[in-house]
Design a protein around this motif. Structure first.
Motif, short mmCIF file in Angstrom:
data_model
loop_
_atom_site.label_atom_id
_atom_site.label_comp_id
_atom_site.label_asym_id
_atom_site.label_seq_id
_atom_site.Cartn_x
_atom_site.Cartn_y
_atom_site.Cartn_z
N VAL A 1 0.84 -1.25 0.07
CA VAL A 1 0.01 0.09 -0.01
C VAL A 1 0.96 1.24 0.08
O VAL A 1 0.68 2.24 -0.75
N GLY A 2 1.98 1.34 0.66
CA GLY A 2 2.85 2.38 0.92
C GLY A 2 3.52 2.67 -0.44
O GLY A 2 3.40 3.80 -0.99
N GLN B 1 2.34 1.83 -3.52
CA GLN B 1 1.21 2.22 -4.37
C GLN B 1 0.98 3.79 -4.07
O GLN B 1 0.85 4.53 -5.20
N GLU B 2 0.84 3.87 -2.97
CA GLU B 2 0.57 5.34 -2.94
C GLU B 2 1.68 6.44 -3.25
O GLU B 2 1.48 7.52 -3.71
N TRP B 3 2.88 6.14 -3.00
CA TRP B 3 4.16 6.80 -3.42
C TRP B 3 4.18 6.71 -4.90
O TRP B 3 4.57 7.79 -5.53
N GLN C 1 1.68 6.43 -6.95
CA GLN C 1 0.85 7.32 -7.69
C GLN C 1 0.84 8.77 -7.56
O GLN C 1 0.50 9.59 -8.17
N PHE C 2 1.74 9.17 -6.12
CA PHE C 2 2.06 10.30 -6.06
C PHE C 2 3.58 10.92 -7.04
O PHE C 2 3.44 12.22 -7.54
#
Length: 197
Positions: A48-49, A51-53, A55-56
């Motif tokens: 999850v971390g 994926q969030e990184w 995406q950003f």
């Protein structure tokens, strides 16, 4: 009175109860699930971390590398030549819907896309001292859209043109400013022109 059943050879007497086995503890009954939890929880958090990184910051999602362009100079980025920037404060705002206690600043960014068209986000104006940002306000102040004065890049055609972008800033925004232009296909890079009206 009931008659007890006959005893078989080797059978325990009726008054002796069979040994009752103790059920396994909660930890033993759930050991497979607990091991899976210990393995999967950190992996899930890492996935999850990441994926969030991604995406950003991934896909060139956020512009982080400024390509500084000196005044009266040009720069090449994403297959086009940009600049030199022209701009300043517009004194005659008659016929425009410009709020009181504000100033109208307009900039022109020449774009030479060479062979094929290039797309970009609308430029933004950034005050260097404070980091305050402003977006274009063409329609808001009553300037109709014009194909001769686009405020975003023309993604079709290879002819040179100029981005004409108006910004309304408060009177206390005195500059100097940066004009940031982010072409598509430039990854995490963007152009940063200096404007001191």
């Amino acid at each position: 009175m009931t008659i007890p059943p006959p005893l078989h050879p080797g059978a325990a007497p009726a008054d002796e109860a069979p040994a009752v086995s103790k059920p396994p503890s909660w930890w033993r009954r759930n050991r497979v699930a607990l091991v899976a939890l210990l393995v999967l929880a950190p992996l899930t958090a890492a996935a999850v971390g990441w994926q969030e990184w991604y995406q950003f910051f991934g896909f060139g999602g956020r512009p982080v590398t400024a390509v500084s362009v000196a005044p009266d100079d040009t720069a090449e980025l994403a297959g086009a030549e940009w600049g030199p920037l022209r701009g300043g404060e517009i004194d005659d705002v008659s016929g425009l819907d410009v709020p009181e206690d504000t100033r109208l600043i307009a900039v022109a960014v020449p774009v030479d896309p060479s062979v094929e068209g290039i797309g970009c986000e609308t430029p933004k104006l950034v005050e260097q001292a404070t980091g305050r940002e402003w977006r274009p306000v063409r329609l808001e102040i009553g300037l109709p859209w014009s194909a001769d004065e686009p405020e975003t890049c023309l993604s079709e055609g290879a002819d040179p043109y100029e981005l004409i972008v108006p910004f309304v800033v408060p009177e206390d925004a005195t500059g100097p400013f940066w004009v940031d232009v982010r072409p598509y296909g430039a990854g995490a890079s963007f152009l940063r022109f200096t404007l001191d009206p």
